[in-house]
Design a protein around this motif. Sequence first.
Motif, mmCIF file in Angstrom:
data_model
loop_
_atom_site.group_PDB
_atom_site.id
_atom_site.type_symbol
_atom_site.label_atom_id
_atom_site.label_comp_id
_atom_site.label_asym_id
_atom_site.label_seq_id
_atom_site.Cartn_x
_atom_site.Cartn_y
_atom_site.Cartn_z
ATOM 1 N N HIS A 59 9.154 7.833 2.441
ATOM 2 C CA HIS A 59 9.753 8.968 1.739
ATOM 3 C C HIS A 59 9.318 10.293 2.370
ATOM 4 O O HIS A 59 10.140 11.195 2.580
ATOM 5 C CB HIS A 59 9.362 8.939 0.255
ATOM 6 N N MET A 60 8.030 10.408 2.669
ATOM 7 C CA MET A 60 7.536 11.642 3.271
ATOM 8 C C MET A 60 8.096 11.844 4.677
ATOM 9 O O MET A 60 8.366 12.963 5.108
ATOM 10 C CB MET A 60 6.011 11.642 3.303
ATOM 11 N N PHE A 61 8.290 10.752 5.396
ATOM 12 C CA PHE A 61 8.952 10.840 6.702
ATOM 13 C C PHE A 61 10.368 11.388 6.523
ATOM 14 O O PHE A 61 10.809 12.269 7.269
ATOM 15 C CB PHE A 61 8.990 9.456 7.355
ATOM 16 N N GLY A 62 11.088 10.874 5.516
ATOM 17 C CA GLY A 62 12.453 11.337 5.274
ATOM 18 C C GLY A 62 12.514 12.809 4.936
ATOM 19 O O GLY A 62 13.367 13.542 5.447
ATOM 20 N N LEU A 63 11.596 13.283 4.078
ATOM 21 C CA LEU A 63 11.569 14.706 3.729
ATOM 22 C C LEU A 63 11.289 15.557 4.955
ATOM 23 O O LEU A 63 11.941 16.589 5.168
ATOM 24 C CB LEU A 63 10.526 14.959 2.645
ATOM 25 N N SER A 64 10.344 15.124 5.780
ATOM 26 C CA SER A 64 10.019 15.906 6.977
ATOM 27 C C SER A 64 11.192 15.926 7.953
ATOM 28 O O SER A 64 11.425 16.934 8.628
ATOM 29 C CB SER A 64 8.759 15.359 7.651
ATOM 30 N N CYS A 65 11.949 14.844 8.019
ATOM 31 C CA CYS A 65 13.132 14.807 8.891
ATOM 32 C C CYS A 65 14.232 15.726 8.365
ATOM 33 O O CYS A 65 14.923 16.397 9.147
ATOM 34 C CB CYS A 65 13.658 13.384 9.009
ATOM 35 N N GLY A 100 0.807 -1.214 0.000
ATOM 36 C CA GLY A 100 0.000 0.000 0.000
ATOM 37 C C GLY A 100 0.836 1.258 0.000
ATOM 38 O O GLY A 100 1.696 1.455 -0.853
ATOM 39 N N THR A 101 0.643 2.113 0.997
ATOM 40 C CA THR A 101 1.296 3.424 1.012
ATOM 41 C C THR A 101 2.640 3.422 1.718
ATOM 42 O O THR A 101 3.293 4.470 1.793
ATOM 43 C CB THR A 101 0.395 4.459 1.721
#
Length: 757
Positions: free
Chosen positions: A117-123, A110-111
């Motif tokens: 990836h979005m976790f990495g960008l936010s970090c 799924g997602t």
Amino acid sequence: MIQLYKKGAYLINGTELIEENEETPAKLRNHFIEPIDKNEVKKGTMAYGILSAHNMSDSMEQLKIKFDKLTSHDITFVGIIQTARASGLEEFPVPYVLTNCHNSLCAVGGTINEDDHMFGLSCAKRYGGMYVPPHQAVIHQFAREMLASGGSMILGSDSHTRYGALGTMAIGEGGPELVKQLLSKTYDISMPEVVGVYLTGKPQKGVGPQDIALAIIGAVFKNGYVNNKVMEFIGDGIANLSVDYRIGIDVMTTETTCLSSIWITDDKVKEFYEIHKRPEAYKQLNPQNIAYYDGLVYVDLSEIKPMIAMPFHPSNVYTIDELNANLMDILDEIEKKALVSLDNNTVSYTLKDKVRNGKLYVEQGVIAGCAGGGFENICDAADILKGHYIGADEFSLSVYPASQPIYMELIKNGRAADILETGATIRTAFCGPCFGAGDVPANKGLSIRHSTRNFPNREGSKITNGQIASVALMDARSIAATAANRGYLTSAMEFDTVYTKPHYYFDSTIYENRVYNGVGKPDKTKELKFGPGIVDWPAMIPLADDILLKVVSVIHDPVTTTDELIPSGETSSYRSNPLGLAEFTLSRKDPSYVGKAKEVRVLEDSRRNGKENQELKHIFEIITKEFPDVVEKDTEIGSTIYAVKPGDGSAREQAASCQRVLGGLANIASEYATKRYRSNLINWGMLPFLLEGEEPFTNGDYIFIKDIKKAILEKSDSIKAYVIRNDLEEFSLKLGKLTDDERKIIIDGCLINYNRK
């Protein structure tokens, strides 16, 4: 072709080698060199100079290294940042680059991949890092283009972190070692030995960097010649190699099990940095006038021919000519080796069915990733393929440029069109074919790949499900020659190709417009984005004074890879969920492991909660006959595996952490294949036991160890252990060399606990 010196060697003025033997003093005197202190001229290596510049301790025997930059990809950075957050991370203290090249397809679960990836960008935004979106570049190509610099050191959470050809000493380690750097701590190792790799001569036409690399791996892997050492590339032959060519050899040094690599640098490397618009990153590196190497690999480049590494290891090498001339005999050898590498009760294995009209037919070719996806590799392959067609049979060819700038230049100079019109396909930057998440062959298929590894399961098949496919490693040029012959194995030297060697133009705007660069600009107002698949690490308890281990898996393979300990491929998508991923532990080597480990974890849970268990009651009745002071409720219970030589291959920390979250307390081994796997065990609070001789226990046995904490603190050389049968049967274990911090990490239960304290 390749010669290994029995002892060390002196390098004089960067050109003359003097092998260490009884004639050495006289030869040194001929150069007007008085008797010298070997330990003093060891300082003449490039490796010594770089390590010294990054060492925070007052000893060059016990190093405490701080790296200049860190890099991770989307299989590893979630766990690393989660561990660092649990240990008090506030911001990234050094440039930390998060690339997204492993779980790029977002096709499993799924997602969860895009959530990572979005976790990495936010970090990257919150802690001040750099984020490279999916399909922009594979981790190591981005590091070459944008991070490497002469005389620097980079630590990456991927085993192929190697940028020595650019003058950067780079090391691939498990995630916990990056966590230490993120918490402003150090990478602690004994000073490694340095082995010289002297290159001379010029490669023959059609011979590529993978051919040179495979020849070296074949010479040094099985005998451990460079194990956990630094390979230092020197010699007049380097001047005959382009930088792309050097990079292609360098990245494969990981498969020798060396610690790191470094090369002399010259005007070609200077030009590389200028092309990539970072001229300030260049630094000329050379050994000092007199340098001593602890060993030496002498390579005559002109004698190496196109190579092939047959299944199931990069060291299983032959020349392509040798294979074609002795096809059935060598295939018979491969089948015998397969009996060791595979569970022959599950699958039947043969490659003899690939022989058609006396020639070996392969179903797939792949040129990809940090090893094969370089500009020069692909351009040379395109030159061979031009005017040919791969045909409409089983054979297919896929090409993955290592970065979008490389892809863009291939489009601009027309090589992409040359490849596409043959019937081959070109994909975006993605590491999937290298670890079984892309281009998986059909059952019983044979794939030839310019990538890094060909371990069992590495191509994506599942032996425990009755599937088996094979990978043979080759250079891009011979893969292209095979494709031009529509799948029949062919050496590139059989093609009288005119290699056009187009100039490379680097388009930096691709990264400038797409890569998020927040290095040095943390913003604590930014919220981290957690997908539902991102789960915190479960709590680990400190080590007890006494422990009881149950053996839940015994592996007698000569080498056990990290791919076998925790499979790659689609399981990679679950690496942000420690307990979810743990369900796959040893699934392709010992499918019963997870269930058995969980049973032991239930026993430990019962002990902690004071619940009586009849099996344990009987075990402790035997123990207390010999040791009346031992108390069941105070004795920690955990599982252990035995493997002859575990940990070859990937740096992934999950090979250890998955065992740990299932209740693992130890590994027992004759030796550990790599430093990085042993470090992963230690950082997850597991005991890296060593056993000499045959194991005195069998699968399912209990092992009791009294006063283990005391033994660790007192640095005991030998530790008494007892197999529990009708009574206690004593044997000895060792822990090997541990730093003081490593001892504390094990006693505290894991690196997270140690950092919290």
